[in-house]
Design a protein around this motif. Structure first.
Motif, PDB file in Angstrom:
ATOM      1  N   ARG A 216       0.817  -1.212   0.000  1.00 62.08           N
ATOM      2  CA  ARG A 216       0.000   0.000   0.000  1.00 62.08           C
ATOM      3  C   ARG A 216       0.847   1.258   0.000  1.00 62.08           C
ATOM      4  O   ARG A 216       0.524   2.230  -0.670  1.00 62.08           O
ATOM      5  CB  ARG A 216      -0.920  -0.040   1.216  1.00 62.08           C
TER       6      ARG A 216
ATOM      7  N   PRO B  98       1.786   1.353  -4.514  1.00 63.99           N
ATOM      8  CA  PRO B  98       0.340   1.098  -4.559  1.00 63.99           C
ATOM      9  C   PRO B  98      -0.147   0.656  -5.933  1.00 63.99           C
ATOM     10  O   PRO B  98      -1.181   0.002  -6.038  1.00 63.99           O
ATOM     11  CB  PRO B  98      -0.279   2.448  -4.188  1.00 63.99           C
ATOM     12  N   GLY B  99       0.611   0.998  -6.987  1.00 68.90           N
ATOM     13  CA  GLY B  99       0.150   0.658  -8.326  1.00 68.90           C
ATOM     14  C   GLY B  99       0.294  -0.803  -8.666  1.00 68.90           C
ATOM     15  O   GLY B  99      -0.389  -1.302  -9.558  1.00 68.90           O
TER      16      GLY B  99
ATOM     17  N   MET C 226       0.451  -5.030  -7.566  1.00 71.02           N
ATOM     18  CA  MET C 226      -0.246  -5.914  -6.644  1.00 71.02           C
ATOM     19  C   MET C 226       0.694  -6.945  -6.033  1.00 71.02           C
ATOM     20  O   MET C 226       0.241  -7.917  -5.443  1.00 71.02           O
ATOM     21  CB  MET C 226      -1.364  -6.644  -7.390  1.00 71.02           C
TER      22      MET C 226
ATOM     23  N   ALA D  71       1.540   7.542  -4.875  1.00 71.37           N
ATOM     24  CA  ALA D  71       0.629   7.132  -5.935  1.00 71.37           C
ATOM     25  C   ALA D  71      -0.699   6.651  -5.348  1.00 71.37           C
ATOM     26  O   ALA D  71      -0.766   6.199  -4.207  1.00 71.37           O
ATOM     27  CB  ALA D  71       1.259   6.025  -6.771  1.00 71.37           C
ATOM     28  N   VAL D  72      -1.762   6.771  -6.128  1.00 74.33           N
ATOM     29  CA  VAL D  72      -3.070   6.328  -5.658  1.00 74.33           C
ATOM     30  C   VAL D  72      -3.234   4.836  -5.937  1.00 74.33           C
ATOM     31  O   VAL D  72      -2.650   4.293  -6.871  1.00 74.33           O
ATOM     32  CB  VAL D  72      -4.219   7.091  -6.350  1.00 74.33           C
ATOM     33  N   VAL D  73      -4.080   4.232  -5.097  1.00 71.90           N
ATOM     34  CA  VAL D  73      -4.380   2.813  -5.297  1.00 71.90           C
ATOM     35  C   VAL D  73      -5.290   2.677  -6.513  1.00 71.90           C
ATOM     36  O   VAL D  73      -6.256   3.420  -6.637  1.00 71.90           O
ATOM     37  CB  VAL D  73      -5.071   2.258  -4.040  1.00 71.90           C
ATOM     38  N   PRO D  74      -4.998   1.742  -7.438  1.00 72.71           N
ATOM     39  CA  PRO D  74      -5.857   1.591  -8.615  1.00 72.71           C
ATOM     40  C   PRO D  74      -7.277   1.199  -8.222  1.00 72.71           C
ATOM     41  O   PRO D  74      -7.501   0.516  -7.217  1.00 72.71           O
ATOM     42  CB  PRO D  74      -5.169   0.485  -9.416  1.00 72.71           C
TER      43      PRO D  74
END
Lengths: 102, 175
Positions: free
Chosen positions: A51, A55-56, A58, B130-133
Motif C-alpha cells: 500500500r 500502490p500501483g 499488486m 501514488a493512488v491505489v488503482p
C-alpha cells in the motif's frame, strides 16, 4: 495520520505474541494457533508495504495470498499430525513428543 | 459499502478506526496466548483474524480482507476448533497451559519486538504517493494468471498435496 510504521509495529507486536505462544505453550494445537498469528502479522507487513511503497502494483497482495495458501496447507497437515499423535499417545503435550530423542 | 466507496475514503476514517482495530487485535492475540481454556483461545483467534481483515480494509486491500475472513476466520478457525474437540483430554479449563519455556520465551519475544521496533523506526522508507488503482481485483487476476501464473499453479498443487497428505496422516494407514 497513520503511517507505514504504525502498521509495521502492529505486525511486529502480533508476531511477537504469536512467537511467544508458539514457544511457551504446552498444547500442540495452541502452538499451531501461535504460528497462525505469526503468519497473519507477516501478511499485514506485506499488504502495508504494498500500500505505501508501490500502490500501483499488486505484488505484495499476491505474496500475501500465497502465504494464506501455505498457511491453510500447514494448519491442515499440522492438525492431522496432532490427531495422529493423540491417537497413538493420548496426549497433545509437546513435551511428550520425544520419539526422536535417545 | 465496498461497492459505493470512492478511493481515498479510507484515508479519512483511518486514524481512530486504526487505533481501535489495532487495540482489539492485539488484545485478542494476547487472550489467545494467555487464556487457559483452549476453546476460548480458539474463539479469540477468530476475533484476531477479523481484526486483521479490518486492517486490510483500512489498507484498501478489499479482496484480501474477504479472503482473510473466508479462509482464516471461517475455515482455519473451524479446523482448529475441530482439532481441539477431537484431542480433548482432562479438564478443558486447564487445557492450554504454559510449558517450562514461559519466561525464556517471553524474554526472547520481547527482545525480538524491541529489535524490530528499533529497526522499523530507524529506517527511512521510500513512501510513494501514488493512488491505489480502482480495479484491484482485476489487476490481481491479471497478475495471478499472467506474470505469477507459475507460483499460482504451484500453490494449487501444494494445496492438493497437503490436503491428500492430511487425510492420509489423519486416517492412519494400516497394513
Amino acid at each position: 495520520m497513520i503511517t507505514l510504521n504504525h502498521y509495521l509495529i502492529l505486525a511486529a507486536i502480533l508476531f511477537c505474541i504469536g512467537f511467544y505462544g508458539a514457544i511457551a505453550k504446552k498444547n500442540a494445537v495452541a502452538v499451531l494457533m501461535g504460528i497462525e498469528l505469526m503468519l497473519n502479522s507477516v501478511n499485514i507487513n506485506l499488504v502495508a508495504f504494498n500500500r505505501f511503497l508501490s500502490p500501483g502494483e499488486m505484488t505484495g497482495q499476491i505474496f500475501a495470498i500465497m502465504v494464506i495458501v501455505v498457511a491453510a496447507a500447514e494448519v491442515a497437515v499440522g492438525l492431522a499430525l496432532v490427531l495422529n499423535i493423540y491417537r497413538q499417545r493420548l496426549t497433545t503435550d509437546v513435551n511428550d513428543l520425544d520419539w526422536l530423542k535417545w | 459499502m465496498i461497492g459505493l466507496k470512492k478511493r481515498g475514503d479510507y484515508a479519512m476514517v483511518s486514524p481512530l478506526v486504526f487505533w481501535i482495530v489495532a487495540g482489539v487485535t492485539i488484545l485478542a492475540a494476547l487472550a489467545v496466548v494467555n487464556l487457559t481454556n483452549l476453546i476460548h483461545s480458539a474463539l479469540w483467534l477468530v476475533v484476531a483474524f477479523i481484526g486483521v481483515a479490518i486492517t486490510y480494509l483500512i489498507l484498501e486491500a478489499e479482496f484480501l480482507a474477504a479472503v482473510q475472513v473466508i479462509v482464516y476466520a471461517g475455515a482455519i478457525a473451524i479446523l482448529i476448533v475441530f482439532g481441539v474437540m477431537l484431542t480433548r483430554r482432562g479438564d478443558i479449563r486447564e487445557s492450554n497451559l504454559f510449558n517450562n519455556y514461559r519466561i525464556f520465551g517471553g524474554l526472547v519475544s520481547l527482545g525480538l519486538l524491541a529489535t524490530i521496533v528499533t529497526m522499523v523506526t530507524k529506517t527511512q522508507w521510500a513512501i510513494s504517493g501514488a493512488v491505489v488503482p480502482a480495479n484491484q481485483v482485476g489487476l490481481l487476476a491479471q497478475n495471478l494468471l499472467g506474470q505469477f501464473v507459475v507460483p499460482f499453479e504451484i500453490a494449487a498443487v501444494l494445496l492438493l498435496v497437503a490436503l491428500v497428505g492430511a487425510i492420509i496422516i489423519a486416517k492412519e494407514v494400516r497394513d
